[in-house]
Design a protein around this motif. Sequence first.
Motif, short mmCIF file in Angstrom:
data_model
loop_
_atom_site.label_atom_id
_atom_site.label_comp_id
_atom_site.label_asym_id
_atom_site.label_seq_id
_atom_site.Cartn_x
_atom_site.Cartn_y
_atom_site.Cartn_z
N GLN A 56 -10.60 1.89 12.55
CA GLN A 56 -11.07 2.93 12.32
C GLN A 56 -10.29 3.97 11.61
OE1 GLN A 56 -10.20 5.82 15.47
NE2 GLN A 56 -11.91 7.85 14.70
N ASP A 57 -9.15 3.23 10.81
CA ASP A 57 -8.42 4.75 9.56
C ASP A 57 -8.80 3.81 8.58
OD1 ASP A 57 -7.46 6.82 10.48
OD2 ASP A 57 -5.51 5.74 11.15
N ALA A 58 -9.29 1.63 8.89
CA ALA A 58 -9.51 0.90 7.67
C ALA A 58 -11.14 1.43 7.46
CB ALA A 58 -9.37 -0.22 8.23
N ARG A 59 -11.74 1.93 8.10
CA ARG A 59 -13.20 1.82 7.78
C ARG A 59 -13.02 2.87 6.49
NH1 ARG A 59 -14.25 0.95 13.66
NH2 ARG A 59 -14.70 -1.30 13.87
N LYS A 60 -11.86 4.35 6.70
CA LYS A 60 -11.62 6.06 6.23
C LYS A 60 -11.91 5.35 5.23
CE LYS A 60 -10.70 8.32 9.79
NZ LYS A 60 -10.23 9.70 10.15
N THR A 61 -11.11 4.04 4.71
CA THR A 61 -10.76 3.56 2.96
C THR A 61 -11.64 2.23 2.99
OG1 THR A 61 -8.28 3.32 3.73
CG2 THR A 61 -8.77 2.32 1.64
N LEU A 62 -11.93 2.25 3.30
CA LEU A 62 -13.59 0.74 3.32
C LEU A 62 -14.42 1.53 3.73
CD1 LEU A 62 -15.24 -1.06 1.34
CD2 LEU A 62 -14.33 -3.03 3.11
N GLU A 63 -15.44 2.84 3.17
CA GLU A 63 -16.26 2.95 4.06
C GLU A 63 -17.85 2.71 3.90
OE1 GLU A 63 -16.70 6.67 2.50
OE2 GLU A 63 -15.14 7.40 3.25
N THR A 64 -18.55 2.15 5.19
CA THR A 64 -20.24 2.12 4.90
C THR A 64 -20.83 3.02 4.33
OG1 THR A 64 -19.75 0.12 6.42
CG2 THR A 64 -22.01 0.89 5.98
N ARG A 65 -21.69 2.80 3.38
CA ARG A 65 -22.92 3.79 2.70
C ARG A 65 -23.41 3.55 2.78
NH1 ARG A 65 -20.46 7.90 -0.22
NH2 ARG A 65 -18.05 9.18 0.07
N ASP A 66 -24.63 4.18 2.63
CA ASP A 66 -26.14 4.41 3.32
C ASP A 66 -26.71 2.88 1.57
OD1 ASP A 66 -26.97 5.45 4.79
OD2 ASP A 66 -27.65 6.98 3.80
N GLY A 67 -27.16 2.38 2.22
CA GLY A 67 -27.01 0.99 1.18
C GLY A 67 -26.36 0.46 1.04
#
Length: 275
Positions: free
Chosen positions: A83-94
């Motif tokens: 979960q915190d890794a997703r805050k470091t490598l974020e998915t953004r629109d596109g």
Amino acid sequence: MEFGVLGPLRMTAQRISYVPTAPKQRQLLALLLFNANQVVSTSSCIEELWESAPPASALSTLQTYVLQLRRALRGVPHIGSLQDARKTLETRDGGYLLVVHPGELDLHVFERLVSHGRTALDHDDDRTGSRLLGEALGMWTGAALADVQTGPILQSYLTGLEEQRICVQEQRIEADLRLGHHHELLGELSALVTQNPTHENLHAQLMLALYRSGRPAQALSVHRRLRQVLHDELGLEPSPRMRRLHQAVLACDPVLDMPSQARGRLSLDLPARAG
């Protein structure tokens, strides 16, 4: 956390490496680092990883690579969870965005030192400028991304970065020449002209350093080698500015003994003769 692209790819914490071993994941990580804190579109990721021939599964495979990078980040002690890794490598629109904090990426530190060094040179502070530019160059631990396979996007970044590196070296050397450090520069400049056999200003800097070190014959031999390489490899002759420097060395022109105080001037741009 420490990230590095100025040499082998690096992602470390407490001296432990968390860089993935799979080539495509390393390539993706490098692309994200060169665009740290900016969204990298999925289309750019696919172009970098597969160039003009992506497989039908490219999008799902890219998503798998992102998941594997997050799993690598999860192992970092201060991250610790997916979960915190997703805050470091974020998915953004596109696309995707890798969050990098100030001072964590060597490329950012390099660029900051270069900016401060050039500001010092603009204010006629050669000593500080030389020191800061030298510190910037010291961030490099080898060829950028020396251990990463590169596609078209990364390759374009690396080409521009290498040009910037050489430019910074030239500016630091010009400052050192103005400071009278010609003897100390001979070894470095000899190596640089070997690595860059058609680069006129590096040859001009070596010629000037040799001349000021009392070695005009060797300065002239540098010009001969440059002329031969330009002729054999490019079918060109040295530029008029380079020829003027050659003539000045032949004539032992006193203008060569005067350090230029013009910040933007290169060694092959001779100052106007007094009188």
